[in-house]
Design an enzyme around this catalytic site. Structure first.
Site, PDB file in Angstrom:
ATOM      1  N   LYS A  10      19.345  -0.595  10.808  1.00 55.22           N
ATOM      2  CA  LYS A  10      19.394   0.310   9.734  1.00 55.22           C
ATOM      3  C   LYS A  10      20.511   1.411   9.734  1.00 55.22           C
ATOM      4  O   LYS A  10      20.575   1.792  10.987  1.00 55.22           O
ATOM      5  CB  LYS A  10      18.210   0.312   9.316  1.00 55.22           C
ATOM      6  CG  LYS A  10      17.302  -0.515   8.720  1.00 55.22           C
ATOM      7  CD  LYS A  10      15.759  -0.105   8.045  1.00 55.22           C
ATOM      8  CE  LYS A  10      14.936  -1.222   7.391  1.00 55.22           C
ATOM      9  NZ  LYS A  10      13.708  -0.778   7.006  1.00 55.22           N
ATOM     10  N   TYR A  50      16.141  -5.621  -1.548  1.00 57.93           N
ATOM     11  CA  TYR A  50      14.688  -5.010  -1.642  1.00 57.93           C
ATOM     12  C   TYR A  50      14.023  -5.088  -3.119  1.00 57.93           C
ATOM     13  O   TYR A  50      13.218  -4.608  -3.253  1.00 57.93           O
ATOM     14  CB  TYR A  50      14.698  -3.584  -1.082  1.00 57.93           C
ATOM     15  CG  TYR A  50      14.700  -3.346   0.448  1.00 57.93           C
ATOM     16  CD1 TYR A  50      13.718  -4.121   1.059  1.00 57.93           C
ATOM     17  CD2 TYR A  50      15.889  -2.600   0.996  1.00 57.93           C
ATOM     18  CE1 TYR A  50      13.699  -3.752   2.366  1.00 57.93           C
ATOM     19  CE2 TYR A  50      15.748  -2.336   2.405  1.00 57.93           C
ATOM     20  CZ  TYR A  50      14.871  -3.084   3.207  1.00 57.93           C
ATOM     21  OH  TYR A  50      15.057  -2.878   4.267  1.00 57.93           O
ATOM     22  N   PHE A  58       8.500   4.257  -3.520  1.00 59.89           N
ATOM     23  CA  PHE A  58       9.786   4.495  -2.810  1.00 59.89           C
ATOM     24  C   PHE A  58      11.054   3.619  -2.944  1.00 59.89           C
ATOM     25  O   PHE A  58      11.838   3.970  -1.997  1.00 59.89           O
ATOM     26  CB  PHE A  58       9.274   4.392  -1.022  1.00 59.89           C
ATOM     27  CG  PHE A  58       8.648   2.963  -0.839  1.00 59.89           C
ATOM     28  CD1 PHE A  58       9.537   2.016  -0.675  1.00 59.89           C
ATOM     29  CD2 PHE A  58       7.425   2.788  -0.883  1.00 59.89           C
ATOM     30  CE1 PHE A  58       9.286   0.732  -0.192  1.00 59.89           C
ATOM     31  CE2 PHE A  58       6.797   1.481  -0.275  1.00 59.89           C
ATOM     32  CZ  PHE A  58       7.742   0.534  -0.082  1.00 59.89           C
ATOM     33  N   ARG A  86       9.112  -9.500  14.551  1.00 62.54           N
ATOM     34  CA  ARG A  86       8.515  -8.690  14.076  1.00 62.54           C
ATOM     35  C   ARG A  86       7.508  -7.621  15.135  1.00 62.54           C
ATOM     36  O   ARG A  86       7.487  -6.519  14.803  1.00 62.54           O
ATOM     37  CB  ARG A  86       7.587  -9.153  12.728  1.00 62.54           C
ATOM     38  CG  ARG A  86       8.543  -9.355  11.629  1.00 62.54           C
ATOM     39  CD  ARG A  86       7.542  -9.676  10.355  1.00 62.54           C
ATOM     40  NE  ARG A  86       6.947  -8.303   9.885  1.00 62.54           N
ATOM     41  CZ  ARG A  86       7.394  -7.539   9.104  1.00 62.54           C
ATOM     42  NH1 ARG A  86       8.657  -7.759   8.372  1.00 62.54           N
ATOM     43  NH2 ARG A  86       6.835  -6.322   8.923  1.00 62.54           N
ATOM     44  N   THR A  92       5.693  -0.850  10.380  1.00 62.62           N
ATOM     45  CA  THR A  92       6.524  -0.187   9.566  1.00 62.62           C
ATOM     46  C   THR A  92       6.768   1.270   9.885  1.00 62.62           C
ATOM     47  O   THR A  92       7.986   1.972   9.902  1.00 62.62           O
ATOM     48  CB  THR A  92       6.215  -0.600   7.963  1.00 62.62           C
ATOM     49  OG1 THR A  92       5.873  -1.843   7.923  1.00 62.62           O
ATOM     50  CG2 THR A  92       7.090  -0.037   7.076  1.00 62.62           C
ATOM     51  N   ARG A 103      10.552   0.404  16.856  1.00 62.57           N
ATOM     52  CA  ARG A 103      10.396   1.389  15.960  1.00 62.57           C
ATOM     53  C   ARG A 103       9.885   2.630  16.634  1.00 62.57           C
ATOM     54  O   ARG A 103       9.954   3.850  16.304  1.00 62.57           O
ATOM     55  CB  ARG A 103       9.680   0.776  14.566  1.00 62.57           C
ATOM     56  CG  ARG A 103      10.430  -0.010  13.515  1.00 62.57           C
ATOM     57  CD  ARG A 103       9.566  -0.706  12.746  1.00 62.57           C
ATOM     58  NE  ARG A 103      10.521  -1.184  11.454  1.00 62.57           N
ATOM     59  CZ  ARG A 103       9.806  -1.910  10.681  1.00 62.57           C
ATOM     60  NH1 ARG A 103       8.816  -2.424  10.609  1.00 62.57           N
ATOM     61  NH2 ARG A 103      10.837  -2.122   9.630  1.00 62.57           N
ATOM     62  N   ASN A 113      13.330   3.544   9.357  1.00 61.49           N
ATOM     63  CA  ASN A 113      12.732   2.967  10.590  1.00 61.49           C
ATOM     64  C   ASN A 113      13.489   1.879  11.384  1.00 61.49           C
ATOM     65  O   ASN A 113      12.841   1.033  12.101  1.00 61.49           O
ATOM     66  CB  ASN A 113      11.191   2.407  10.037  1.00 61.49           C
ATOM     67  CG  ASN A 113      11.418   1.318   8.977  1.00 61.49           C
ATOM     68  OD1 ASN A 113      12.798   1.164   8.728  1.00 61.49           O
ATOM     69  ND2 ASN A 113      10.450   0.710   8.566  1.00 61.49           N
TER      70      ASN A 113
HETATM   71  P1  IDP Z   1       8.641  -3.807   6.737  1.00 62.27           P
HETATM   72  O1  IDP Z   1      10.192  -3.452   6.809  1.00 62.27           O
HETATM   73  O2  IDP Z   1       7.960  -3.548   8.133  1.00 62.27           O
HETATM   74  O3  IDP Z   1       8.669  -5.332   6.436  1.00 62.27           O
HETATM   75  P2  IDP Z   1       8.175  -3.249   4.015  1.00 62.27           P
HETATM   76  O4  IDP Z   1       6.729  -3.053   3.383  1.00 62.27           O
HETATM   77  O5  IDP Z   1       8.612  -4.536   3.649  1.00 62.27           O
HETATM   78  O6  IDP Z   1       7.996  -3.011   5.571  1.00 62.27           O
HETATM   79  O7  IDP Z   1       9.090  -2.122   3.389  1.00 62.27           O
HETATM   80  C1  IDP Z   1      10.524  -2.381   3.408  1.00 62.27           C
HETATM   81  C2  IDP Z   1      10.961  -0.996   3.843  1.00 62.27           C
HETATM   82  O8  IDP Z   1      10.779   0.192   2.711  1.00 62.27           O
HETATM   83  C3  IDP Z   1      10.368  -0.393   5.220  1.00 62.27           C
HETATM   84  O9  IDP Z   1      11.111  -0.906   6.342  1.00 62.27           O
HETATM   85  C4  IDP Z   1      10.837   1.128   5.111  1.00 62.27           C
HETATM   86  O10 IDP Z   1      12.275   1.160   5.179  1.00 62.27           O
HETATM   87  C5  IDP Z   1      10.485   1.371   3.441  1.00 62.27           C
HETATM   88  N1  IDP Z   1       9.264   1.650   3.372  1.00 62.27           N
HETATM   89  C6  IDP Z   1       7.956   0.993   3.389  1.00 62.27           C
HETATM   90  N2  IDP Z   1       6.835   1.533   3.113  1.00 62.27           N
HETATM   91  C7  IDP Z   1       7.299   2.998   2.622  1.00 62.27           C
HETATM   92  C8  IDP Z   1       6.678   3.989   2.137  1.00 62.27           C
HETATM   93  O11 IDP Z   1       5.654   4.165   2.135  1.00 62.27           O
HETATM   94  N3  IDP Z   1       7.673   5.163   2.166  1.00 62.27           N
HETATM   95  C9  IDP Z   1       9.010   5.195   2.347  1.00 62.27           C
HETATM   96  N4  IDP Z   1       9.581   3.992   2.730  1.00 62.27           N
HETATM   97  C10 IDP Z   1       8.771   2.964   2.832  1.00 62.27           C
HETATM   98 MG    MG Z   2       9.280  -6.469   4.810  1.00 61.36          MG
END
Ligand code: IDP
Ligand code: MG
Length: 140
Positions: A10, A50, A58, A86, A92, A103, A113
């Site tokens: 990213k 996304y 968010f 993963r 996350t 991460r 992240n």
């Molecule tokens: P993942 O990347 O671990 O699969 P997801 O829940 O699919 O997590 O969320 C996609 C992306 O959205 C995350 O990697 C992160 O960049 C962002 N994200 C997820 N949850 C939050 C949050 O609570 N606040 C801000 N950004 C978030």
């Molecule tokens: Mg995801």
């Protein structure tokens, strides 16, 4: 089972100059990198990627983050690649990520992240073809 997954380094990680360290972890874990490219996504491209998160609070901030600079999507192949990538990424939220994960070591926040990874075979198929054509996937 040999699988393919879509990984993204990213914009925060590219900006910090740790893409090489992340790629080294990919290689050390035994993944084959079938395809990779540096791109700078538009808002529409990030929103499309996304789309599943469009109702989340968010979402706009996530799209702003993903378009703040270039990122590096990659197609990784290996045994059980979706789950193994993963696990290598970690949770996350970097605060919750296990020691030794990407991460834990490179993410700045739950949003910034460092890396993305597909979460299922169906998602991996959709996400790989979002960034790469079949001609871009080097045969092995
Ligand atoms: P993942 O990347 O671990 O699969 P997801 O829940 O699919 O997590 O969320 C996609 C992306 O959205 C995350 O990697 C992160 O960049 C962002 N994200 C997820 N949850 C939050 C949050 O609570 N606040 C801000 N950004 C978030
Ligand atoms: Mg995801």
């Amino acid at each position: 089972m040999t699988q393919r997954t879509l990984a993204i380094i990213k914009p925060d990680a590219i900006g910090k100059g740790v893409a090489g360290q992340i790629i080294a972890r990919v290689e050390n874990a035994g993944f084959k990198i079938l395809a990779a490219k540096m791109i700078h996504m538009s808002q529409a491209e990030a929103a499309g990627f996304y789309a599943v998160h469009r109702a989340r609070p968010f979402f706009q901030s996530l799209c702003d983050f993903m378009t703040q600079g270039p990122c590096l999507p990659m197609v990784l192949e290996g045994e059980n690649a979706i789950q193994r990538w993963r696990e290598l990424m970690g949770a996350t939220d970097p605060v919750k990520a296990a020691a030794g994960t990407i991460r834990k070591d490179f993410a700045s926040s739950i949003e910034a992240n460092a890396v993305h990874g597909s979460d299922s075979p169906e998602t991996a198929g959709v996400e790989i073809s979002y960034f790469f054509s079949s001609l871009e996937l080097c045969p092995r």
